[in-house]
Design an enzyme around this catalytic site. Sequence first.
Site, PDB file in Angstrom:
ATOM      1  N   HIS A 582       0.839  -1.212   0.000  1.00 44.70           N
ATOM      2  CA  HIS A 582       0.000   0.000   0.000  1.00 44.70           C
ATOM      3  C   HIS A 582       0.868   1.255   0.000  1.00 44.70           C
ATOM      4  O   HIS A 582       0.648   2.176  -0.793  1.00 44.70           O
ATOM      5  CB  HIS A 582      -0.907  -0.044   1.233  1.00 44.70           C
ATOM      6  CG  HIS A 582      -1.709   1.194   1.469  1.00 44.70           C
ATOM      7  ND1 HIS A 582      -3.052   1.273   1.181  1.00 44.70           N
ATOM      8  CD2 HIS A 582      -1.376   2.404   2.003  1.00 44.70           C
ATOM      9  CE1 HIS A 582      -3.501   2.474   1.504  1.00 44.70           C
ATOM     10  NE2 HIS A 582      -2.495   3.186   2.017  1.00 44.70           N
ATOM     11  N   GLU A 583       1.850   1.304   0.881  1.00 41.95           N
ATOM     12  CA  GLU A 583       2.691   2.506   0.976  1.00 41.95           C
ATOM     13  C   GLU A 583       3.566   2.675  -0.257  1.00 41.95           C
ATOM     14  O   GLU A 583       3.789   3.797  -0.720  1.00 41.95           O
ATOM     15  CB  GLU A 583       3.545   2.461   2.241  1.00 41.95           C
ATOM     16  CG  GLU A 583       2.753   2.369   3.543  1.00 41.95           C
ATOM     17  CD  GLU A 583       1.681   3.438   3.686  1.00 41.95           C
ATOM     18  OE1 GLU A 583       1.806   4.515   3.072  1.00 41.95           O
ATOM     19  OE2 GLU A 583       0.695   3.198   4.402  1.00 41.95           O
ATOM     20  N   HIS A 586       1.507   4.173  -2.938  1.00 47.49           N
ATOM     21  CA  HIS A 586       1.231   5.604  -2.753  1.00 47.49           C
ATOM     22  C   HIS A 586       2.185   6.474  -3.571  1.00 47.49           C
ATOM     23  O   HIS A 586       1.842   7.603  -3.935  1.00 47.49           O
ATOM     24  CB  HIS A 586       1.343   5.984  -1.278  1.00 47.49           C
ATOM     25  CG  HIS A 586       0.038   5.995  -0.555  1.00 47.49           C
ATOM     26  ND1 HIS A 586      -1.100   6.583  -1.071  1.00 47.49           N
ATOM     27  CD2 HIS A 586      -0.313   5.503   0.667  1.00 47.49           C
ATOM     28  CE1 HIS A 586      -2.095   6.447  -0.208  1.00 47.49           C
ATOM     29  NE2 HIS A 586      -1.648   5.799   0.848  1.00 47.49           N
ATOM     30  N   GLU A 650      -6.056   6.662  -1.648  1.00 45.72           N
ATOM     31  CA  GLU A 650      -6.047   5.496  -0.761  1.00 45.72           C
ATOM     32  C   GLU A 650      -6.608   4.264  -1.453  1.00 45.72           C
ATOM     33  O   GLU A 650      -6.128   3.144  -1.229  1.00 45.72           O
ATOM     34  CB  GLU A 650      -6.842   5.805   0.512  1.00 45.72           C
ATOM     35  CG  GLU A 650      -6.260   6.915   1.373  1.00 45.72           C
ATOM     36  CD  GLU A 650      -4.883   6.573   1.920  1.00 45.72           C
ATOM     37  OE1 GLU A 650      -4.562   5.380   2.038  1.00 45.72           O
ATOM     38  OE2 GLU A 650      -4.129   7.517   2.221  1.00 45.72           O
ATOM     39  N   ASP A 654      -4.671   0.839  -1.897  1.00 43.47           N
ATOM     40  CA  ASP A 654      -5.217  -0.430  -1.405  1.00 43.47           C
ATOM     41  C   ASP A 654      -5.152  -1.510  -2.479  1.00 43.47           C
ATOM     42  O   ASP A 654      -4.739  -2.649  -2.223  1.00 43.47           O
ATOM     43  CB  ASP A 654      -6.670  -0.246  -0.957  1.00 43.47           C
ATOM     44  CG  ASP A 654      -6.798   0.375   0.426  1.00 43.47           C
ATOM     45  OD1 ASP A 654      -5.792   0.405   1.159  1.00 43.47           O
ATOM     46  OD2 ASP A 654      -7.913   0.823   0.769  1.00 43.47           O
TER      47      ASP A 654
END
Length: 750
Positions: A582-583, A586, A650, A654
Amino acid sequence: MDILILAIMLSTSEAYFFSPIWFSKRINTTTSTHQQGKLIPDLPHRWSRVAKSNTVCQTDQCKKAAEALLENMNQTADPCEDFYEFACGNWDKSHPMPPTESSWSQFDVANDKNLYQIKDILESDVDTTDPSPVSAAKTVYQTCIRRDTSDTKENLKPILALMSSIGGGWPMVSGNRWDDKNFVWYEASADVISQIYSTAVFGVFVTNDRKNTKANVITVDQSAFLLPREMLVKSSTYKLQLEAYKTFVTEVAWVLAKAAGSSDVTKSSLHREAEEMIQFEIKLANLASPQEMRRNVLRTYNPMTLRELQEWSDMAAPNQIDWLKYVKRITANLTLTFDWTERVIVRETDYVFRCIQLLQETSPRVIANFIHFGIVRHFVRDMTAKIHQLTFEFDRVLSGATNDKPRWKDCISTANSALEMALGYSYVQKHFDNSAKLAALEMSDNIKSVFSEELGKLEWMDSSTRELARQKVAAMARHIGYPAWYSNSSALEYYYQGLEVSDNHFNNVLESSRFKFSKNYKRLRVPSERDEWIISPADVNAFFNPSKNVIIFPAAILQPPFFTKDRPSALNYGGIGVVIGHEITHAFDDYGRQFDAEGNYAQWWTESTKETYLNKSKCFVHQYGSYRVSELDGMLSDGTTLNGVNTLGENIADNGGLHAALAAYRKQSAQHGAEPSLPGLESFSAEQLFFLSFANNWCETVTKESLLQTVLSDPHSPHRYRVIGTIQNSEDFPKIFNCPRKKVDTCVIW
């Protein structure tokens, strides 16, 4: 945590589980059990697959992991119809929400465990071997616990004295004694920033220069608000919340007016002035840009000199503000010098222009009431029992919690706000297994490698953009567990050099705010450090900082249910692995993609690839924007849906994180062979366990009031939809769970 600090962090980082509202926690929806597609117990399920391994893991960690998964599951639900219900349908029964909470999730369970561990640290005797900041944190906590909260005038003198020193005091409390001749709004605003490190009309703070991440620059932004902006701009829809707000302001002012001995202040006068103040805040909110407009970095990057900013403001309304005097007053106690050539970044130029016009049209008394209530709300949990109770009554309307938190939790928050890196230091020393850091480093290496490999499979990305994307992944730094300087206790003491604490609770809160302000502004003339930590290692969260191109995983998230050593890798990759993915993703979401490998804002995409990306992102906007939140029927008009634009970053993270983590797990599994199954879950394959572990990250119970906060202003989708959306878009999930083929629109970028 202070609103301004949250604003600064959100301006520079993307969080896995971060809430921008100070009174609210991350929230989600509850769901009812599906009545169709029920499965017959003790018979093979159509989605079951025999595990590749004939062995069953019998370690304590495996037994605990299996027990946790089983107690949360609702196996009467069909995973192909509602995987969130299948994985989390019994969460509310196995983990009843405490009455002091408005939401209760896996994050809250992990954080609650941390709070008790930190409580033990703070309540222990001062050790002569402790670094001085750790001893200071214990002093702050224990002073907070012992403080006198009786409703006496003596206990309210500190806040009254502070307000009297800023703009002549709070007019609502002072009554006819307040004189607008002594009030200059921008001077009072500057004092609020330097004294309590909060916003007042404008946010003015130091951040990375987005086009030169090695430098720091003064940034001017729109104000923050106590209520979500959506509630203020649609006040007729949220009459209950606005009325609770007005009551809160009125009653707090009444308590302070009586303590100040203002005989001419009446409840009716306070009610009228509270209404005028809130109407002014509503006007400010209407001038402010919504979050979805602020995801365009170029739009919010407006460099200019103070002279140019002055000319812009004077075009709106001459002589309303002197920007050079304003900045000099903010930094009066620091050894910084400024002139009209000082370069600043203005995030919202239109807000500045229209706000200056509004200030010209508004009476000084109304402006002063707005600024001073901002001061009061900074300390509402640090004064008397009566004001604390008024705060909870207001908070209850917004959050739905039925009981107030115990004092010790408030006091941990106070100590953490003042010395979070010191508490993180003790937490790591006493409770962190360094093998978790090594495992997380290895997993992040694997997922970064796979993410880079997956870039090569994207037909929509041209070769030049792909190469720059791979360079960005390769350059991505990792902050895992704790900062390297924790190995040297003298570095911790240097970090908090200048912070003085005492046995006076109010002073400790005030001094810690001043210290944080000073630390922020002292960055202005020094190069930015890429290895700077923006969060305590004791925080259960994870971040991506686009201006540094760094992913951050504090020690506290490297624990169950997200990670545990000595259990099947499928669970760890489905848990913390998805967080890592997830990060990483980003860096390539709609916001993070605008920064290059060095963290600078740059147009590194070719126009054709950028256009394709933007078209693909519209799919996510439509998909998540069509999810209907029926739990809010009755609170809002029927048919409320998620905000697909505000949650876009987000949602992309995800989906990309899940895909990358699964690909990395498959690569790891191919190298190391099949894993044992879990006791009681022998019919589940390793990849099915991966998906169960992923969904368990988001098991949660929530009040309707807190759910409303998420839908209105949180950049994350409610937890249920973080599972449903990613499962809907996963091409692997229906194969792994043997789901019947359906025609379903799917969205894929990474």
